[in-house]
Scaffold this motif. Structure first.
Motif, mmCIF file in Angstrom:
data_model
loop_
_atom_site.group_PDB
_atom_site.id
_atom_site.type_symbol
_atom_site.label_atom_id
_atom_site.label_comp_id
_atom_site.label_asym_id
_atom_site.label_seq_id
_atom_site.Cartn_x
_atom_site.Cartn_y
_atom_site.Cartn_z
ATOM 1 N N VAL A 43 13.158 -6.030 79.402
ATOM 2 C CA VAL A 43 11.944 -6.520 80.061
ATOM 3 C C VAL A 43 11.951 -6.139 81.539
ATOM 4 O O VAL A 43 10.917 -5.727 82.102
ATOM 5 C CB VAL A 43 11.820 -8.046 79.900
ATOM 6 C CG1 VAL A 43 10.675 -8.591 80.743
ATOM 7 C CG2 VAL A 43 11.617 -8.414 78.427
ATOM 8 N N ALA A 44 13.118 -6.231 82.187
ATOM 9 C CA ALA A 44 13.233 -5.914 83.604
ATOM 10 C C ALA A 44 12.960 -4.439 83.887
ATOM 11 O O ALA A 44 12.547 -4.078 84.998
ATOM 12 C CB ALA A 44 14.613 -6.297 84.126
ATOM 13 N N LEU A 45 13.184 -3.594 82.886
ATOM 14 C CA LEU A 45 12.921 -2.161 83.058
ATOM 15 C C LEU A 45 11.430 -1.842 83.030
ATOM 16 O O LEU A 45 11.034 -0.715 83.312
ATOM 17 C CB LEU A 45 13.651 -1.365 81.972
ATOM 18 C CG LEU A 45 15.173 -1.303 82.095
ATOM 19 C CD1 LEU A 45 15.792 -0.675 80.856
ATOM 20 C CD2 LEU A 45 15.581 -0.531 83.341
ATOM 21 N N ARG A 46 10.619 -2.805 82.647
ATOM 22 C CA ARG A 46 9.157 -2.689 82.630
ATOM 23 C C ARG A 46 8.677 -1.457 81.864
ATOM 24 O O ARG A 46 7.920 -0.631 82.385
ATOM 25 C CB ARG A 46 8.625 -2.659 84.069
ATOM 26 C CG ARG A 46 9.020 -3.895 84.883
ATOM 27 C CD ARG A 46 8.475 -3.837 86.280
ATOM 28 N NE ARG A 46 7.011 -3.891 86.294
ATOM 29 C CZ ARG A 46 6.273 -3.817 87.401
ATOM 30 N NH1 ARG A 46 6.874 -3.694 88.588
ATOM 31 N NH2 ARG A 46 4.960 -3.870 87.330
ATOM 32 N N PRO A 47 9.088 -1.327 80.612
ATOM 33 C CA PRO A 47 8.652 -0.165 79.831
ATOM 34 C C PRO A 47 7.199 -0.301 79.382
ATOM 35 O O PRO A 47 6.696 -1.399 79.155
ATOM 36 C CB PRO A 47 9.595 -0.194 78.632
ATOM 37 C CG PRO A 47 9.906 -1.648 78.441
ATOM 38 C CD PRO A 47 9.986 -2.214 79.840
ATOM 39 N N ASP A 48 6.533 0.826 79.258
ATOM 40 C CA ASP A 48 5.218 0.853 78.625
ATOM 41 C C ASP A 48 5.360 0.740 77.115
ATOM 42 O O ASP A 48 4.429 0.304 76.428
ATOM 43 C CB ASP A 48 4.499 2.163 78.947
ATOM 44 C CG ASP A 48 4.229 2.332 80.424
ATOM 45 O OD1 ASP A 48 3.732 1.374 81.036
ATOM 46 O OD2 ASP A 48 4.531 3.421 80.962
ATOM 47 N N LEU A 49 6.540 1.134 76.631
ATOM 48 C CA LEU A 49 6.763 1.206 75.191
ATOM 49 C C LEU A 49 8.245 1.079 74.883
ATOM 50 O O LEU A 49 9.089 1.619 75.614
ATOM 51 C CB LEU A 49 6.241 2.550 74.658
ATOM 52 C CG LEU A 49 6.426 2.857 73.178
ATOM 53 C CD1 LEU A 49 5.489 1.992 72.339
ATOM 54 C CD2 LEU A 49 6.171 4.336 72.904
ATOM 55 N N VAL A 50 8.561 0.372 73.809
ATOM 56 C CA VAL A 50 9.912 0.342 73.246
ATOM 57 C C VAL A 50 9.812 0.912 71.840
ATOM 58 O O VAL A 50 8.896 0.574 71.083
ATOM 59 C CB VAL A 50 10.485 -1.094 73.197
ATOM 60 C CG1 VAL A 50 11.776 -1.131 72.375
ATOM 61 C CG2 VAL A 50 10.740 -1.610 74.608
ATOM 62 N N VAL A 51 10.739 1.814 71.472
ATOM 63 C CA VAL A 51 10.731 2.389 70.126
ATOM 64 C C VAL A 51 11.986 1.946 69.381
ATOM 65 O O VAL A 51 13.074 1.851 69.965
ATOM 66 C CB VAL A 51 10.636 3.930 70.152
ATOM 67 C CG1 VAL A 51 9.302 4.362 70.744
ATOM 68 C CG2 VAL A 51 11.792 4.554 70.925
ATOM 69 N N GLY A 52 11.822 1.634 68.098
ATOM 70 C CA GLY A 52 12.935 1.169 67.284
ATOM 71 C C GLY A 52 12.783 1.606 65.841
ATOM 72 O O GLY A 52 11.898 2.396 65.494
ATOM 73 N N ASN A 53 13.642 1.058 64.992
ATOM 74 C CA ASN A 53 13.651 1.416 63.578
ATOM 75 C C ASN A 53 13.959 0.167 62.758
ATOM 76 O O ASN A 53 14.802 -0.657 63.144
ATOM 77 C CB ASN A 53 14.694 2.502 63.307
ATOM 78 C CG ASN A 53 14.811 2.861 61.843
ATOM 79 O OD1 ASN A 53 15.674 2.333 61.153
ATOM 80 N ND2 ASN A 53 13.942 3.738 61.365
ATOM 81 N N THR A 54 13.287 0.031 61.609
ATOM 82 C CA THR A 54 13.415 -1.180 60.813
ATOM 83 C C THR A 54 14.815 -1.385 60.258
ATOM 84 O O THR A 54 15.215 -2.521 60.002
ATOM 85 C CB THR A 54 12.407 -1.164 59.654
ATOM 86 O OG1 THR A 54 12.582 0.043 58.887
ATOM 87 C CG2 THR A 54 10.979 -1.228 60.166
ATOM 88 N N GLU A 55 15.571 -0.309 60.060
ATOM 89 C CA GLU A 55 16.932 -0.458 59.551
ATOM 90 C C GLU A 55 17.925 -0.714 60.672
ATOM 91 O O GLU A 55 18.870 -1.480 60.517
ATOM 92 C CB GLU A 55 17.353 0.793 58.772
ATOM 93 C CG GLU A 55 18.765 0.694 58.205
ATOM 94 C CD GLU A 55 19.089 1.855 57.279
ATOM 95 O OE1 GLU A 55 20.046 2.606 57.575
ATOM 96 O OE2 GLU A 55 18.384 2.016 56.261
ATOM 97 N N GLU A 56 17.689 -0.105 61.813
ATOM 98 C CA GLU A 56 18.645 -0.181 62.914
ATOM 99 C C GLU A 56 18.492 -1.444 63.764
ATOM 100 O O GLU A 56 19.470 -1.934 64.331
ATOM 101 C CB GLU A 56 18.500 1.049 63.820
ATOM 102 C CG GLU A 56 18.842 2.363 63.149
ATOM 103 C CD GLU A 56 20.319 2.514 62.892
ATOM 104 O OE1 GLU A 56 21.113 1.833 63.564
ATOM 105 O OE2 GLU A 56 20.681 3.302 62.007
ATOM 106 N N ASN A 57 17.274 -1.948 63.873
ATOM 107 C CA ASN A 57 17.013 -3.054 64.800
ATOM 108 C C ASN A 57 16.589 -4.318 64.078
ATOM 109 O O ASN A 57 15.984 -4.263 62.998
ATOM 110 C CB ASN A 57 15.937 -2.641 65.805
ATOM 111 C CG ASN A 57 16.262 -1.346 66.525
ATOM 112 O OD1 ASN A 57 15.497 -0.398 66.480
ATOM 113 N ND2 ASN A 57 17.408 -1.287 67.177
#
Length: 294
Positions: free
Chosen positions: A76-90
């Motif tokens: 949150v502190a990094l203030r991203p416009d977007l976070v990307v993930g994966n249903t198996e990994e995260n």
């Protein structure tokens, strides 16, 4: 690829609408292969990655711990416009917490090579707002041209030991090998990563044992000795399990390794040589398969 009408949020692989801004400047990736995908396509976007994100070499971005225990406050502190993930990994709770904090999270869901090519293109174009890279087309061609080198064979694919766990049903790893002529003996198992006793694995009598160097780091001294009389092939986990730029060279390099395993299988039955080969970049006696250019 269909583009959502203006003002309509694109849907990620799970069908969830993701409120991506018109221009994305900062992306945090929670999956090593997705980190490499973005780094090779639009490196200026990467604002953070997990501690496990090892590619490309020399990646210099803030780290946010692991895939299963991300530092949510740090993200949150990094203030991203977007976070990307994966249903198996995260984990779903982490994804929900980030979304509750007002962060757009794009989740991929990938279980086959075909799905990976579509999913990565959607993530890059719809979520990251960048043009599809040429390497994605190269990867599609490489896999379209991939063919089994000889008769089909069977394999078990351990991913952990103590306890022994193998790739089961519906895995990206299983699909990669199936396309190269190697059928996972546990593809029909009820679980995706079942725990299977070593005696049962040996009794299954596979033609090959495919041993990746991640998540468990199998080596010439740690793994093959548990499968006496069966050809073991040590492979790069990045080639076998990652969906990203490695897809371009994976079919060629894995085919080379699996072919060496075929030769070792035949030879070992006649007592000619030790029944293991390597495609991890680590030399191993009698046979070797390198991933030099990867």
């Amino acid at each position: 690829m269909p583009v959502p009408p203006e003002g309509v949020a694109p849907l990620d692989d799970t069908g969830a609408p993701v409120p991506v801004p018109d221009r994305v400047r900062r992306v945090v990736s929670l999956v090593p292969s997705l980190t490499e995908t973005i780094a090779e396509t639009a490196p200026e976007l990467l604002a953070g990655a997990t501690d496990w994100c090892s590619h490309p070499a020399g990646l210099d971005v803030p780290r946010v711990r692991g895939t299963k225990n991300p530092d949510l406050e740090r993200i949150v502190a990094l203030r991203p416009d977007l976070v990307v993930g994966n249903t198996e990994e995260n984990r779903a709770p982490d994804v929900e917490a980030l979304r509750a904090a007002g962060i757009a999270v794009w989740m991929t869901e990938i279980r086959t090579v075909a799905e990976s090519l579509v999913s990565l293109r959607r993530m890059l174009t719809l979520a990251c707002r960048v043009p599809a890279p040429a390497w994605l087309d190269d990867a599609a061609r490489a896999w379209a041209e991939a063919e089994p080198d000889g008769p089909r064979r069977t394999a078990v694919i351990p991913v952990w030991r103590r306890p022994w766990m193998v790739a089961g049903r519906g895995t990206f790893t299983g699909d990669v090998l199936a396309r190269l002529g190697v059928d996972n003996l546990y593809a029909g198992h009820a679980e995706r990563y079942p725990k299977v006793p070593i005696d049962e694995l040996n009794a299954a009598a596979p033609d090959l044992v495919v041993l990746p160097d991640e998540p468990y780091r199998f080596t010439a001294e740690d793994g093959p000795e548990s499968f006496p009389g069966i050809a073991s092939v040590l492979v790069s986990g990045r080639l076998l399990t990652w969906y990203g730029p490695s897809l371009v060279q994976a079919p060629r390099l894995l085919s080379r390794c699996l072919l060496s395993g075929r030769e070792l299988n035949i030879a070992s039955r006649h007592g000619i040589m030790r029944s293991s080969s390597s495609c991890t970049g680590t030399p191993i006696s009698r046979a070797r398969c390198s991933r030099n250019s990867v």
